[in-house]
Design a protein around this motif. Structure first.
Motif, PDB file in Angstrom:
ATOM      1  N   ARG A   9      -5.324  -0.971  10.953  1.00 48.55           N
ATOM      2  CA  ARG A   9      -5.824  -0.072   9.914  1.00 48.55           C
ATOM      3  C   ARG A   9      -7.279  -0.420   9.644  1.00 48.55           C
ATOM      4  NH1 ARG A   9      -2.300  -3.047   5.428  1.00 48.55           N
ATOM      5  NH2 ARG A   9      -3.873  -4.492   4.650  1.00 48.55           N
ATOM      6  N   LEU A  10      -7.979   0.544   9.144  1.00 40.32           N
ATOM      7  CA  LEU A  10      -9.379   0.391   8.790  1.00 40.32           C
ATOM      8  C   LEU A  10      -9.458   0.313   7.274  1.00 40.32           C
ATOM      9  CD1 LEU A  10     -12.428   0.530   9.549  1.00 40.32           C
ATOM     10  CD2 LEU A  10     -12.214   3.022   9.372  1.00 40.32           C
ATOM     11  N   GLU A  11     -10.145  -0.694   6.770  1.00 41.32           N
ATOM     12  CA  GLU A  11     -10.333  -0.824   5.330  1.00 41.32           C
ATOM     13  C   GLU A  11     -11.811  -0.670   5.021  1.00 41.32           C
ATOM     14  OE1 GLU A  11      -8.541  -4.415   3.826  1.00 41.32           O
ATOM     15  OE2 GLU A  11      -6.595  -3.931   4.711  1.00 41.32           O
TER      16      GLU A  11
ATOM     17  N   ARG B  21      -5.082   4.662   8.316  1.00 36.70           N
ATOM     18  CA  ARG B  21      -4.305   4.332   9.512  1.00 36.70           C
ATOM     19  C   ARG B  21      -3.841   5.606  10.214  1.00 36.70           C
ATOM     20  NH1 ARG B  21       1.582   2.168   7.267  1.00 36.70           N
ATOM     21  NH2 ARG B  21       2.310   4.187   6.505  1.00 36.70           N
TER      22      ARG B  21
ATOM     23  N   ALA C 176      -7.659   2.145   2.555  1.00 37.37           N
ATOM     24  CA  ALA C 176      -7.179   1.802   3.897  1.00 37.37           C
ATOM     25  C   ALA C 176      -6.850   3.103   4.617  1.00 37.37           C
ATOM     26  CB  ALA C 176      -5.939   0.912   3.814  1.00 37.37           C
TER      27      ALA C 176
ATOM     28  N   VAL D  78      -3.926   7.617   4.233  1.00 36.47           N
ATOM     29  CA  VAL D  78      -4.812   6.793   3.433  1.00 36.47           C
ATOM     30  C   VAL D  78      -4.005   6.097   2.349  1.00 36.47           C
ATOM     31  CG1 VAL D  78      -6.883   8.170   3.883  1.00 36.47           C
ATOM     32  CG2 VAL D  78      -5.435   8.756   1.949  1.00 36.47           C
TER      33      VAL D  78
ATOM     34  N   LEU E  64      -6.757   0.896  -2.162  1.00 32.99           N
ATOM     35  CA  LEU E  64      -6.894  -0.546  -2.307  1.00 32.99           C
ATOM     36  C   LEU E  64      -7.742  -0.825  -3.547  1.00 32.99           C
ATOM     37  CD1 LEU E  64      -7.930  -1.437   1.367  1.00 32.99           C
ATOM     38  CD2 LEU E  64      -5.648  -1.675   0.357  1.00 32.99           C
TER      39      LEU E  64
ATOM     40  N   TRP F 179       1.048   4.651   1.084  1.00 31.78           N
ATOM     41  CA  TRP F 179       0.364   5.523   2.032  1.00 31.78           C
ATOM     42  C   TRP F 179       0.662   6.977   1.722  1.00 31.78           C
ATOM     43  CZ3 TRP F 179      -3.141   3.393   5.122  1.00 31.78           C
ATOM     44  CH2 TRP F 179      -3.042   2.029   5.397  1.00 31.78           C
TER      45      TRP F 179
ATOM     46  N   ILE G   7       0.856  -1.190   0.000  1.00 34.17           N
ATOM     47  CA  ILE G   7       0.000   0.000   0.000  1.00 34.17           C
ATOM     48  C   ILE G   7       0.885   1.230   0.000  1.00 34.17           C
ATOM     49  CG2 ILE G   7      -1.742   1.299   1.275  1.00 34.17           C
ATOM     50  CD1 ILE G   7      -2.690  -1.335   2.479  1.00 34.17           C
TER      51      ILE G   7
END
Length: 64
Positions: A41-43, A32, A30, A22, A25, A5, A3
């Protein structure tokens, strides 16, 4: 999957302690904490991310 970022444009300047990053994806995003890059992390899907951004832009998540 690697990823790439980047700091969210909604975060403050480079010295701001409350920043998120961010990463794109396939079919989503994603999110974090930039201060804890090895943490969780939030997806979310693209549609959900768009709704989140809309709520942020309209102040729905602002602290009182």
């Amino acid at each position: 999957m690697t990823i790439n970022w980047r700091k969210s444009s909604y975060s403050g300047g480079s010295t701001d302690e409350m920043c998120v990053e961010v990463g794109e994806l396939v079919g989503g995003v994603a999110i974090r904490d930039s201060n804890d890059p090895d943490g969780g992390r939030l997806e979310v899907g693209s549609a959900e991310f768009a709704m989140l951004l809309g709520r942020i832009k309209h102040g729905a998540l602002d602290r009182p």
